[in-house]
Design a protein around this motif. Structure first.
Motif, PDB file in Angstrom:
ATOM      1  N   GLY B  36      77.737  42.688  36.581  1.00 23.53           N
ATOM      2  CA  GLY B  36      78.366  41.678  37.536  1.00 23.53           C
ATOM      3  C   GLY B  36      79.624  42.162  38.276  1.00 23.53           C
ATOM      4  O   GLY B  36      80.921  43.462  37.791  1.00 23.53           O
ATOM      5  N   PRO B  37      80.348  41.526  39.484  1.00 24.17           N
ATOM      6  CA  PRO B  37      82.006  41.604  39.663  1.00 24.17           C
ATOM      7  C   PRO B  37      82.742  42.322  38.627  1.00 24.17           C
ATOM      8  O   PRO B  37      82.684  41.336  37.727  1.00 24.17           O
ATOM      9  N   ASP B  38      83.581  43.465  39.235  1.00 26.74           N
ATOM     10  CA  ASP B  38      84.657  43.630  37.588  1.00 26.74           C
ATOM     11  C   ASP B  38      85.397  42.157  37.406  1.00 26.74           C
ATOM     12  O   ASP B  38      85.644  41.846  36.340  1.00 26.74           O
ATOM     13  N   ARG B  39      86.129  41.771  38.497  1.00 30.40           N
ATOM     14  CA  ARG B  39      86.464  40.287  38.276  1.00 30.40           C
ATOM     15  C   ARG B  39      86.499  39.155  37.640  1.00 30.40           C
ATOM     16  O   ARG B  39      87.062  38.432  36.530  1.00 30.40           O
ATOM     17  N   ASP B  40      85.118  39.168  37.463  1.00 33.29           N
ATOM     18  CA  ASP B  40      84.655  38.042  36.000  1.00 33.29           C
ATOM     19  C   ASP B  40      83.672  38.564  35.367  1.00 33.29           C
ATOM     20  O   ASP B  40      83.119  37.873  34.566  1.00 33.29           O
ATOM     21  N   ILE B  41      84.212  39.337  34.290  1.00 33.46           N
ATOM     22  CA  ILE B  41      83.821  39.990  33.416  1.00 33.46           C
ATOM     23  C   ILE B  41      84.628  39.048  32.113  1.00 33.46           C
ATOM     24  O   ILE B  41      85.625  38.618  32.362  1.00 33.46           O
ATOM     25  N   PRO B  42      83.707  38.771  31.301  1.00 34.09           N
ATOM     26  CA  PRO B  42      84.701  36.813  30.381  1.00 34.09           C
ATOM     27  C   PRO B  42      85.432  38.212  29.402  1.00 34.09           C
ATOM     28  O   PRO B  42      85.137  39.056  28.751  1.00 34.09           O
ATOM     29  N   PRO B  43      86.268  37.000  29.215  1.00 35.34           N
ATOM     30  CA  PRO B  43      87.465  37.699  28.433  1.00 35.34           C
ATOM     31  C   PRO B  43      87.192  37.913  27.255  1.00 35.34           C
ATOM     32  O   PRO B  43      87.480  39.299  26.599  1.00 35.34           O
ATOM     33  N   CYS B  44      86.342  37.445  26.941  1.00 37.58           N
ATOM     34  CA  CYS B  44      85.919  37.768  25.652  1.00 37.58           C
ATOM     35  C   CYS B  44      85.050  39.266  25.442  1.00 37.58           C
ATOM     36  O   CYS B  44      85.029  39.803  24.189  1.00 37.58           O
ATOM     37  N   LEU B  45      84.630  39.882  26.435  1.00 41.05           N
ATOM     38  CA  LEU B  45      84.186  40.867  26.439  1.00 41.05           C
ATOM     39  C   LEU B  45      85.043  41.891  26.434  1.00 41.05           C
ATOM     40  O   LEU B  45      84.113  43.245  25.837  1.00 41.05           O
ATOM     41  N   LEU B  46      86.437  41.267  26.881  1.00 39.22           N
ATOM     42  CA  LEU B  46      87.509  42.605  27.182  1.00 39.22           C
ATOM     43  C   LEU B  46      87.898  42.665  25.890  1.00 39.22           C
ATOM     44  O   LEU B  46      88.622  44.364  25.475  1.00 39.22           O
ATOM     45  N   GLU B  47      87.353  42.093  24.890  1.00 40.51           N
ATOM     46  CA  GLU B  47      88.378  42.501  23.211  1.00 40.51           C
ATOM     47  C   GLU B  47      86.744  43.066  22.510  1.00 40.51           C
ATOM     48  O   GLU B  47      86.430  43.323  22.795  1.00 40.51           O
ATOM     49  N   GLY B  48      87.955  44.132  21.994  1.00 37.92           N
ATOM     50  CA  GLY B  48      87.437  45.265  21.009  1.00 37.92           C
ATOM     51  C   GLY B  48      86.603  46.045  21.657  1.00 37.92           C
ATOM     52  O   GLY B  48      86.276  45.879  20.519  1.00 37.92           O
ATOM     53  N   CYS B  49      87.222  46.779  22.863  1.00 36.04           N
ATOM     54  CA  CYS B  49      86.017  47.688  23.274  1.00 36.04           C
ATOM     55  C   CYS B  49      87.106  49.298  22.709  1.00 36.04           C
ATOM     56  O   CYS B  49      87.519  49.485  22.673  1.00 36.04           O
ATOM     57  N   ASP B  50      85.878  49.891  22.062  1.00 38.48           N
ATOM     58  CA  ASP B  50      86.118  51.268  21.468  1.00 38.48           C
ATOM     59  C   ASP B  50      86.010  52.396  23.172  1.00 38.48           C
ATOM     60  O   ASP B  50      86.530  52.879  22.889  1.00 38.48           O
TER      61      ASP B  50
END
Lengths: 439, 439
Positions: B36-50
Motif C-alpha cells: 500500500g501507500p508508504d505513509r500507511d504502513i502500520p507501525p507494528c510492521l515497522l518494528e523488528g525489520c531485518d
C-alpha cells in the motif's frame, strides 16, 4: 595514444566478413593500425602502448550506426503509445508550445547516453535546435549526422523552411570537416514541405556535397493524398521531379510499390528501415528484402524515442530478421550474417563513409563495440552473427570506443555523469511534463 | 525474516490494477504482509525489520512468469538458427545421441540464471531429466512448473511414454506440496504421442489435480496430417477425444481456426503464446487477440533457447503488443496495460496459482521484480505499463525476490556464482559442442 586490444573474437564486417577467433586490434589515436590474428601483431606495434586490454571472452565488431532517429524527443517517451491520434493530440501541439533548445539538448544527451550504453556509436539525427545538439554530441564523443528538420509550417525553432535552411547553413559552417559531426539536410516529408522547398534542400545538399534525408511513404494519409492530388505515389512524384538521387536516405518507405522500388534502385536512393516503430504504429512492414534484392542500400533505424521507445539496434536487428522471415514464410530468409551489416558496413556505405567507418580495417576510424560473453544469454556461441542478432541485448555491451576514445567502459559511460544528465533532464523537462499531463 | 521495501512506484497487478506512486511492501518470510501507500504502513510492521530498502526511483511489480520453455536446451542455442531442416538435422539427432542428465542440468542452471537476471522468477518447463532439473531449481530459488516430456519414440532419458509417465510419477512423489516446485504433465504434441497416451497423461493430471501442457497446432506438417488422417484440426481431434480441459495449457496454437478457438474457450483450455519463437521460425502468428476476446486465458512464453534464443519476457511482451497492433492495423489495439498481465496475473491464473502469485497482495508469496529507473531508456515515465512493455529491457532489472528471498540484488545473482555455472556448462558441453559442429 596507442591502445592494444587482444584475444578477442573479432568480426571485421569487411567485404569478406573476415573473422579472427583469437584476434587483435591496435588503435593509434583515432585509427586502426592493425586488425588480424593476435599472434601476428607486428612487434613494432607492441612497443610503447598506452593501454593493453585482454578481451578474451568477448566478441568485437564495429560499433552500431543508427540510421534514423530524433534525439530531441526523449521528452515524449511513453506518452500516448497506444493512442490513435497521438501525433495531433500530443506531439505537434507539445512540440510547438513546449519544446525549447535546452530541453532538446537535454533529451539528446540522454538519447546519446542510451545509445552508447547499447553499443551505438553513431546516428543520423533529424530534429530541431540541431546546432546545439551537434555541440552536445561532440561533448559526448558521439558520431552524429546532424540534420535540422525542414518544415513549411512554423515550429519550435523557426517558422519555415527558409529558417531551417539558414540553421542548416550555420551547422555546415560550424561542422564541415569535423571529426565527429557531419551535417545532413533533412526535409521532414514530401507532405510537410513543398516541392520547391525540397528542390532547395536537394540543391543545398548538392552544393555542399552532403547527404539528405526525409520520411517517405510512411503515412496512410500521405499515400491517399499523393494518389488523389498527383495520381501517383510519393516516391513516383519525387522521381518525376528529379528528387530521388544517390545522396538521399529515404526513411520508412513502408508503402513502396514494385514500381517505387525500381525507382529507388535506379536512382541510387537508399532506404532506412525502422521496423519496430513502424509496426508499433500499425503502419505495416516495408518490403526491405525486395529492395535489397534489387540493389537498394539499406540501413536500420530506431526512429525517435517517442515512436520506437528504445534506441538500441539489437531490438531492430532481431525484428528485421524475424518479421521478414515470417512475412516470407521462410526461416532461412534473412540469415543473421545478412543483418549485422545493416547496422555496420551497409549503414556506412549508405552514409558514403565506408572508407572511414562500418568495418574494422586498417586505416579506418576506431569505432569499436566489445560484447561480453559472460552473461548467460551469450552461451554457447556456435555462430557469432546469430549470437548478435538473436541472443544479444544491451546488457551485453561491455565497452565502446568511438573515434579512438572510450565512451563506455565496463558498462559505464566514461565522458558524462549519467545521474547528472538524468537529473538535469528531469529538471528541465518539468514544464513540458506538466503540460503533457494536461493533454 | 522481515523485509521492508519502501518508496517504490508499485504496480500491484491486482484485479483493479491498483498502483501506489509512493508505495511500500512488507515481506514476512515468504509472504506479503503489507502492500500500500508508504505513509500507511502500520507501525507494528515497522518494528523488528531485518532489512529496509529505499526503492525510490524504481518501479516494482510481480516478477514475471515464463509460461513455456525448455530449460535443458541452452546447449543448442545459436545452432542452425537460419537452417530449414534444423529440427531433423540438429535437434533430434543431437538430443538423442548427446544429451545427458549432467548437460540438461547445466543448461537449465544457465537458463534459470538468465531468467532471474531478466526478472523472470518462475517458469513452466517441458524437458527431459526433469527430476534433476527440479532439484537445480530448488538450489537456485527458482519457482518451477516441472514437466517431464512424454514422447512415444525413444529419447534421451527413457524409451517411451510409459517411461516418461514413470518419471512424472517420481517427480510428483518428490515435489508435491514443495514451496517452489509444482509437477506438471507434459506430453510433447498430438503428433508425437498416441491418443491413448494422451489419455493416460490427462488421467494422471486429473488423479493428482495437476495441470498438463503440450504443443498444439504449431507445425505445418501437423496440420496437414490431422486434416488428411482425421479430417479435422489437431484441436478439433483433441476435442472429439475429450482431451481439451481447463487443466490443459495448449502451447502455440498458431494455426487455430475460428472453430478451434471456440473449442478452446468452451473447454477452458488456456493458451501459451510464444510470438518471438513462432515468427523466427516463420510459422505465423497465433490469433491471440481473438482468443482473449472469447475468454481464453493466455500467458506468454519464450519457448526454449534453441527456438527463441533469449528467455526474457520484455522481448515477448513488446513483440506481442507490436505484432498484433500491426496485424490488426490498429495502434490502439493491445494497450500496454493489457500486456503486462500475460506475464503476471493472467499467467498465474493460467497456472491456477493466482491465490499465491501473479500480483502483489497481502497473503501472497513475495515474488517481486524491482526495475531501476536510473538507465536512460527509462526516462521519462508517463505511463508505467508503457515503460515496461515498450521501453524496458533486461538491463533495467535491479532486484528480484522469489518466495521471499533475494535471487538478484543490484543486477547480480545472489545464490549462485554465474562464472562457475558458465565454466561448468562449457566443460560439460564439450562433447555436445564438438558433435554439433560435425552436423
Amino acid at each position: 595514444m596507442k591502445r592494444l586490444l587482444r584475444h578477442a573474437h573479432v568480426l571485421t564486417m569487411d567485404a569478406q566478413l573476415s573473422t579472427y577467433e583469437d584476434g587483435a586490434l591496435v588503435v593509434e589515436d583515432d585509427s586502426l593500425v592493425y586488425v588480424g590474428p593476435d599472434r601476428d601483431i607486428p612487434p613494432c606495434l607492441l612497443e610503447g602502448c598506452d593501454e593493453e586490454l585482454d578481451l578474451s571472452d568477448t566478441v568485437v565488431l564495429p560499433s552500431f550506426i543508427n540510421c534514423h532517429t530524433h534525439l530531441g524527443m526523449v521528452a515524449f517517451r511513453t506518452l500516448g503509445d497506444d493512442v490513435a491520434d497521438r501525433l495531433k493530440r500530443f506531439l505537434i501541439p507539445l512540440e510547438n508550445q513546449c519544446m525549447t533548445e535546452e530541453l532538446a539538448v537535454a533529451s539528446a544527451r540522454l538519447a546519446m547516453a542510451e545509445m552508447q550504453l547499447a553499443g551505438v556509436g553513431a546516428a543520423v539525427d533529424m530534429y530541431f535546435f540541431e546546432v546545439a545538439i551537434a555541440k552536445a554530441a561532440v561533448e559526448m564523443g558521439f558520431r552524429l549526422w546532424a540534420g535540422e528538420t525542414l518544415m513549411s509550417a512554423p515550429h519550435c525553432d523557426t517558422v519555415d523552411v527558409a529558417g531551417g535552411l539558414e540553421i542548416s547553413r550555420h551547422l555546415i559552417s560550424l561542422c564541415m570537416h569535423h571529426p565527429l559531426i557531419v551535417p545532413i539536410i533533412a526535409p521532414h516529408a514530401p507532405y510537410s514541405t513543398s516541392f520547391e522547398e525540397l528542390k532547395l534542400a536537394q540543391q543545398l545538399a548538392r552544393e555542399q556535397g552532403l547527404l539528405w534525408t526525409m520520411h517517405v511513404s510512411e503515412m496512410d494519409f500521405e499515400m491517399r493524398s499523393f494518389r488523389d492530388v498527383h495520381g501517383t505515389t510519393p516516391i513516383g512524384q519525387l522521381s518525376r521531379l528529379g528528387l530521388l538521387d544517390d545522396s538521399l536516405l529515404a526513411v520508412h518507405c513502408i508503402h513502396a510499390t514494385d514500381e517505387d522500388i525500381q525507382l529507388l534502385a535506379r536512382s541510387g536512393t537508399s532506404v532506412v528501415h525502422c521496423p519496430g516503430a513502424n509496426i508499433k504504429a500499425a503502419k505495416g512492414l516495408a518490403r526491405i528484402p525486395v529492395m535489397r534484392d534489387q540493389g537498394v542500400v539499406v540501413g536500420l533505424g530506431t526512429d525517435g524515442p517517442s515512436s520506437g521507445n528504445t534506441l538500441d539496434l539489437f531490438t531492430q536487428m532481431k525484428l528485421y530478421a524475424i518479421l521478414h522471415k515470417n512475412e516470407l514464410k521462410d526461416r532461412t530468409a534473412i540469415p543473421a550474417r545478412s543483418v549485422v551489416p545493416l547496422c555496420t558496413s551497409e549503414a556506412a556505405k549508405m552514409l558514403k563513409s565506408y572508407d572511414r567507418i562500418g568495418s574494422l580495417e586498417v586505416g579506418k576510424r576506431a569505432d569499436i563495440l566489445v560484447l561480453g560473453l559472460d552473461a548467460p544469454n551469450m552461451v554457447p556461441a556456435y555462430d557469432p552473427y546469430s549470437l548478435i542478432v538473436y541472443s544479444s541485448g544491451v546488457q551485453n555491451v561491455r565497452h565502446v570506443l568511438t573515434n579512438g576514445e572510450w565512451v563506455v567502459r565496463d558498462h559505464r559511460l566514461t565522458r558524462v555523469d549519467l545521474k547528472a544528465l538524468r537529473t538535469e533532464f528531469l529538471h528541465i523537462a518539468e514544464p513540458f511534463v506538466a503540460a503533457a499531463k494536461r493533454y
